[in-house]
Design an enzyme around this catalytic site. Structure first.
Site, PDB file in Angstrom:
ATOM      1  N   GLY A 121      27.366 -20.367  41.314  1.00 46.46           N
ATOM      2  CA  GLY A 121      25.959 -20.740  41.309  1.00 46.46           C
ATOM      3  C   GLY A 121      25.666 -22.223  41.300  1.00 46.46           C
ATOM      4  N   ASN A 165      25.139 -24.230  43.953  1.00 44.22           N
ATOM      5  CA  ASN A 165      24.030 -24.475  44.883  1.00 44.22           C
ATOM      6  C   ASN A 165      22.728 -23.923  44.314  1.00 44.22           C
ATOM      7  OD1 ASN A 165      24.660 -25.927  47.394  1.00 44.22           O
ATOM      8  ND2 ASN A 165      26.225 -24.355  47.633  1.00 44.22           N
ATOM      9  N   LYS A 218      24.174   0.579  50.076  1.00 42.93           N
ATOM     10  CA  LYS A 218      23.685  -0.789  50.229  1.00 42.93           C
ATOM     11  C   LYS A 218      22.202  -0.796  50.595  1.00 42.93           C
ATOM     12  CE  LYS A 218      24.335  -4.484  53.482  1.00 42.93           C
ATOM     13  NZ  LYS A 218      25.173  -5.054  54.513  1.00 42.93           N
ATOM     14  N   MET A 236      27.668 -13.586  49.105  1.00 42.82           N
ATOM     15  CA  MET A 236      28.842 -13.195  49.893  1.00 42.82           C
ATOM     16  C   MET A 236      28.753 -11.793  50.492  1.00 42.82           C
ATOM     17  SD  MET A 236      30.326 -16.010  49.835  1.00 42.82           S
ATOM     18  CE  MET A 236      31.846 -15.618  50.664  1.00 42.82           C
ATOM     19  N   ARG A 237      27.551 -11.292  50.698  1.00 41.80           N
ATOM     20  CA  ARG A 237      27.381  -9.996  51.359  1.00 41.80           C
ATOM     21  C   ARG A 237      26.553 -10.180  52.619  1.00 41.80           C
ATOM     22  NH1 ARG A 237      29.552  -5.550  49.065  1.00 41.80           N
ATOM     23  NH2 ARG A 237      29.810  -5.679  46.825  1.00 41.80           N
ATOM     24  N   ASN A 263      20.313 -19.948  54.908  1.00 40.94           N
ATOM     25  CA  ASN A 263      21.648 -19.902  54.317  1.00 40.94           C
ATOM     26  C   ASN A 263      22.288 -21.279  54.443  1.00 40.94           C
ATOM     27  OD1 ASN A 263      24.065 -18.690  53.240  1.00 40.94           O
ATOM     28  ND2 ASN A 263      24.900 -18.658  55.305  1.00 40.94           N
ATOM     29  N   HIS A 300      26.047 -22.984  54.831  1.00 40.05           N
ATOM     30  CA  HIS A 300      27.391 -22.575  55.245  1.00 40.05           C
ATOM     31  C   HIS A 300      28.309 -23.799  55.270  1.00 40.05           C
ATOM     32  CE1 HIS A 300      30.333 -19.999  57.167  1.00 40.05           C
ATOM     33  NE2 HIS A 300      30.590 -20.995  57.987  1.00 40.05           N
TER      34      HIS A 300
END
Length: 187
Positions: free
Chosen positions: A12, A14, A65, A90-91, A107, A109
């Site tokens: 956590g 970020n 999900k 991470m999903r 996001n 990356h």
């Protein structure tokens, strides 16, 4: 003032950088929710310490999900979230949530996209031997790490210490993500 939800799966850092930038007024927004798929992840402690509401449930607690995502979407709607920031989440998200937040989900990356997509970007770039590394902030779409690029920042590195490289990437991520979210919230 924009209302932000941050999704995270790990330590956590970020998340914390964005949340603190909002709390200090650097970003004109409020982090109203932290969503995690890992109740034991350190990000939960960071959210609690910062006084940010958490919705942290394993997908295994739900039928599938899609059921997990429907519940998340209900909470996001209840909180009137304007922007979702993925920060070490991470999903891969499903079509329904991506469609609902199209153009309002971003996001960060740890590579210069479109190169080195996926969960092992740093290691993949390191093994490939690139000489310029970087970070990308992009919109989330249905293609893994394939959404429109919003911002990138690069730096040279020719060393052989992957831990030093990871530290450089994190040091690049925080200000880039804060800067990008700030600009998006000012629109």
């Amino acid at each position: 003032m924009k209302r932000i939800a941050i999704f995270a799966s790990g330590s956590g850092t970020n998340f914390q950088a964005l949340a603190e930038a909002c709390q200090s007024g650097e970003i004109d927004a409020e982090v109203v929710l932290m969503v995690s798929d890992r109740p034991s992840a350190k990000v939960n402690e960071r959210a609690e310490r910062l006084g940010i509401e958490r919705w942290s449930h394993s997908i295994k607690e739900f039928a599938d999900k899609a059921a997990w995502e429907r519940q998340v979407m209900a909470v996001l709607e209840e909180k009137q979230v304007d922007l979702i920031c993925l920060a070490g989440y991470m999903r891969i998200l499903g079509d329904e949530i991506i469609d609902a937040y199209q153009g309002r989900m971003i996001n960060i990356h740890p590579s210069l996209l479109p190169a080195f997509k996926g969960a092992h970007a740093i290691e993949d770039a390191f093994r490939y031997g690139v000489k310029v590394y970087g970070v990308t902030v992009h919109y989330v779409n249905k293609e893994l790490d394939g959404g429109k690029i919003i911002a990138q920042r690069s730096f040279p590195y020719e060393g052989n210490d992957i831990e030093a490289l990871e530290a450089m990437i994190h040091a690049t991520e925080y200000p880039l993500y804060i800067d990008t979210v700030k600009r998006l919230c000012e629109r």
